[in-house]
Design an enzyme around this catalytic site. Structure first.
Site, PDB file in Angstrom:
ATOM      1  N   HIS A 216       0.826  -1.219   0.000  1.00 45.65           N
ATOM      2  CA  HIS A 216       0.000   0.000   0.000  1.00 45.65           C
ATOM      3  C   HIS A 216       0.852   1.258   0.000  1.00 45.65           C
ATOM      4  O   HIS A 216       1.899   1.315   0.640  1.00 45.65           O
ATOM      5  CB  HIS A 216      -1.027  -0.001   1.139  1.00 45.65           C
ATOM      6  CG  HIS A 216      -0.484   0.105   2.536  1.00 45.65           C
ATOM      7  ND1 HIS A 216      -0.278   1.311   3.168  1.00 45.65           N
ATOM      8  CD2 HIS A 216      -0.111  -0.841   3.428  1.00 45.65           C
ATOM      9  CE1 HIS A 216       0.165   1.090   4.395  1.00 45.65           C
ATOM     10  NE2 HIS A 216       0.286  -0.207   4.580  1.00 45.65           N
ATOM     11  N   ASP A 236       5.865   1.400   6.957  1.00 46.07           N
ATOM     12  CA  ASP A 236       4.439   1.111   6.707  1.00 46.07           C
ATOM     13  C   ASP A 236       3.879   2.158   5.741  1.00 46.07           C
ATOM     14  O   ASP A 236       3.371   3.168   6.165  1.00 46.07           O
ATOM     15  CB  ASP A 236       3.693   1.136   8.051  1.00 46.07           C
ATOM     16  CG  ASP A 236       2.255   0.702   7.934  1.00 46.07           C
ATOM     17  OD1 ASP A 236       1.850   0.226   6.879  1.00 46.07           O
ATOM     18  OD2 ASP A 236       1.518   0.877   8.934  1.00 46.07           O
ATOM     19  N   GLU A 271      -4.880   2.199   4.930  1.00 42.91           N
ATOM     20  CA  GLU A 271      -4.884   2.521   6.361  1.00 42.91           C
ATOM     21  C   GLU A 271      -6.263   2.896   6.899  1.00 42.91           C
ATOM     22  O   GLU A 271      -6.422   3.122   8.088  1.00 42.91           O
ATOM     23  CB  GLU A 271      -3.898   3.685   6.628  1.00 42.91           C
ATOM     24  CG  GLU A 271      -2.448   3.378   6.294  1.00 42.91           C
ATOM     25  CD  GLU A 271      -1.782   2.444   7.300  1.00 42.91           C
ATOM     26  OE1 GLU A 271      -2.486   1.879   8.149  1.00 42.91           O
ATOM     27  OE2 GLU A 271      -0.560   2.280   7.212  1.00 42.91           O
TER      28      GLU A 271
HETATM   29  N1  BES Z   1       0.993  -2.571   8.077  1.00 45.52           N
HETATM   30  C1  BES Z   1      -0.161  -2.556   8.901  1.00 45.52           C
HETATM   31  C2  BES Z   1      -0.569  -3.950   9.339  1.00 45.52           C
HETATM   32  C3  BES Z   1       0.294  -4.585  10.397  1.00 45.52           C
HETATM   33  C4  BES Z   1       0.715  -3.870  11.506  1.00 45.52           C
HETATM   34  C5  BES Z   1       0.633  -5.906  10.283  1.00 45.52           C
HETATM   35  C6  BES Z   1       1.508  -4.480  12.474  1.00 45.52           C
HETATM   36  C7  BES Z   1       1.398  -6.533  11.259  1.00 45.52           C
HETATM   37  C8  BES Z   1       1.839  -5.805  12.338  1.00 45.52           C
HETATM   38  C9  BES Z   1      -1.332  -1.930   8.138  1.00 45.52           C
HETATM   39  O1  BES Z   1      -0.953  -0.812   7.394  1.00 45.52           O
HETATM   40  C10 BES Z   1      -2.337  -1.434   9.157  1.00 45.52           C
HETATM   41  O2  BES Z   1      -2.056  -0.493   9.840  1.00 45.52           O
HETATM   42  N2  BES Z   1      -3.492  -2.100   9.236  1.00 45.52           N
HETATM   43  C11 BES Z   1      -4.494  -1.725  10.174  1.00 45.52           C
HETATM   44  C12 BES Z   1      -5.811  -2.392   9.864  1.00 45.52           C
HETATM   45  C13 BES Z   1      -6.493  -1.880   8.614  1.00 45.52           C
HETATM   46  C14 BES Z   1      -7.753  -2.670   8.367  1.00 45.52           C
HETATM   47  C15 BES Z   1      -6.828  -0.404   8.747  1.00 45.52           C
HETATM   48  C16 BES Z   1      -4.076  -2.131  11.584  1.00 45.52           C
HETATM   49  O3  BES Z   1      -3.320  -3.080  11.753  1.00 45.52           O
HETATM   50  O4  BES Z   1      -4.545  -1.500  12.518  1.00 45.52           O
HETATM   51 ZN    ZN Z   2      -0.545   0.820   8.790  1.00 40.39          ZN
END
Ligand code: BES
Ligand code: ZN
Length: 421
Positions: A216, A236, A271
């Site tokens: 992303h 990220d 995000e």
């Molecule tokens: N890169 C993260 C996901 C992540 C964080 C995977 C830490 C493993 C460890 C992703 O960009 C993110 O922030 N995802 C959100 C959820 C999404 C549905 C908005 C999250 O993890 O809160």
């Molecule tokens: Zn994130």
């Protein structure tokens, strides 16, 4: 008559004035998140719930999860997000659905897989993979992370977020050069200005079958991110986009021509609920695109554990995960592979999984030891030691995946086989 209807409409709009900021939206979330939500608003009730099928790939002792579908006031979402963050040690933990119908479809689980031929997962392109692997360079990955994290932020609604998408498109166009079998497009989303970017290398003789390698492009510092927020998102997920860009560079520079179609994607609006990838995966499903596999790179440059690459076992396909572990064993024997899980739909792989496509998510560390600086102004290259050696491992695995899965031709059709009898 017209006048009257206009007056009624105006009256309704003004009544809705306060409610406008408080629109109900459909979200799905796990049991723990649901309990937190009920603490915020005791009146909230699950509209529908479903116990996820036991996943054989789940770590032993991991409880099966119940998922709830709930209508909530949109204005409550930031508080819910904070509550989940504080209590459950993760950040999102819920998915926003555009309609009740789509929410229900998502709750029913991955849609029946399209009638594609199951890929063979044979590892038989050693000559090509071994020739290309040494061409991947961490200095290029570092450069891309530097450029992307140099934007003030890459949030899905800001001018910087739009500019970052345009920058990726122009970089990818440069990589494509003048090849007529390579295109770069920006995928527009109806509800926000940041576009996803898609680079396509058309397959030579099995072009209908498609691989997707994505990450992303947006970044966030959570609740309240706006035009002036500083959200470098170096890990990220500038890192994932940078790892993929280096794979595309090497494949294109070597004039590699896959038999299947390969698509590189930089998703908008991850995000804020996986919204960019969800739009794309749904469109592909609608158009019956035969996606034989989707690989997600989100956070590749912060090594938090002794093992190098963690395959996440939830919202992913077990057979494809095994293929990735075998690729690592065959081509990157010095790397240690581990297994972990988010416990919720944490990145864009879940969007493909939800549409019934085989998805995988190789990650920089175990979930518990992942980069603590994400979603803050400290998610900088410095937090990963101003190097991109960890991210290079993900480019290597992704390149092996692209070539081994991309080089397969069409399987003999059943009817053809019958004719030959
Ligand atoms: N890169 C993260 C996901 C992540 C964080 C995977 C830490 C493993 C460890 C992703 O960009 C993110 O922030 N995802 C959100 C959820 C999404 C549905 C908005 C999250 O993890 O809160
Ligand atoms: Zn994130």
């Amino acid at each position: 008559m017209l006048k009257l209807r206009q007056t009624i409409l105006l009256a309704m709009l003004s009544l809705a004035g306060t409610a406008q900021a408080a629109q109900p939206v459909w979200i799905s979330l796990g049991e723990q998140g649901y309990q937190l939500l009920r603490k915020l608003d005791a009146g909230i009730k699950s509209q529908e719930s479903r116990k996820l099928a036991p996943n054989s790939a789940l770590a032993k002792g991991e409880a099966d999860e119940t998922v709830h579908l709930v209508a909530v006031d949109e204005a409550l979402l930031p508080r819910l997000s904070d509550a989940i963050h504080e209590n459950l040690r993760h950040c999102g933990g819920f998915i926003v659905h555009p309609s009740l119908q789509e929410a229900r479809a998502s709750l029913r689980g991955p849609a029946a897989a399209l009638a594609t031929l199951a890929p063979s997962y044979a590892i038989d392109n050693q000559a090509t993979v071994n020739k290309l692997l040494p061409q991947l360079q961490d200095s290029n990955i570092l450069g891309t992370i530097q450029s992307l994290s140099g934007y003030q932020n890459r949030f899905y609604t800001t001018s910087h977020g739009v500019n970052a998408s345009n920058w990726i498109a122009s970089q990818w166009k440069q990589l494509a050069g003048s090849r007529s079998d390579v295109t770069v497009e920006q995928f527009s989303h109806a509800s926000w200005p940041q576009k996803s970017v898609i680079l396509t290398i058309k397959g030579t003789d099995n072009a209908a079958e498609t691989l997707v390698l994505g990450g992303h492009l947006d970044s966030t510092v959570g609740n309240g991110t706006g035009e002036n927020s500083r959200a470098p998102g170096a890990d990220d997920d500038a890192s994932g986009v940078a790892s993929l860009t280096e794979v595309a560079r090497v494949l294109l520079a070597s004039n590699y021509q896959p038999r299947r179609t390969i698509k590189f994607m930089a998703y908008a609006a991850e995000e804020v609920g996986l919204r960019g990838s969800s739009d794309i995966a749904k469109r592909f499903k609608q158009q019956q695109v035969k996606v034989v596999g989707a690989l997600q790179l989100d956070m590749t440059n912060y090594q938090g554990d002794a093992q190098d690459i963690f395959l996440f076992t939830d919202y992913t396909n077990a057979a494809q995960n095994t293929f990735l572990a075998n690729l690592a064993k065959a081509y990157l024997p010095n790397l240690k592979v581990g297994y972990s899980q988010c416990g919720y739909a944490c990145s864009d792989h879940a969007s493909w999984h939800a549409q019934g496509y085989p998805a995988s998510f190789p990650f920089e560390s175990s979930f518990d030891k992942s980069n603590p600086y994400i979603h803050s102004s400290s998610d900088t290259l410095a937090s990963s030691g101003n190097q991109a050696r960890h991210a290079l491992k993900f480019s290597q695995l992704a390149l092996a995946y692209a070539v081994e899965l991309g080089s397969d031709g069409p399987a003999a059709k059943a009817s053809k086989v019958a004719e030959l009898r």
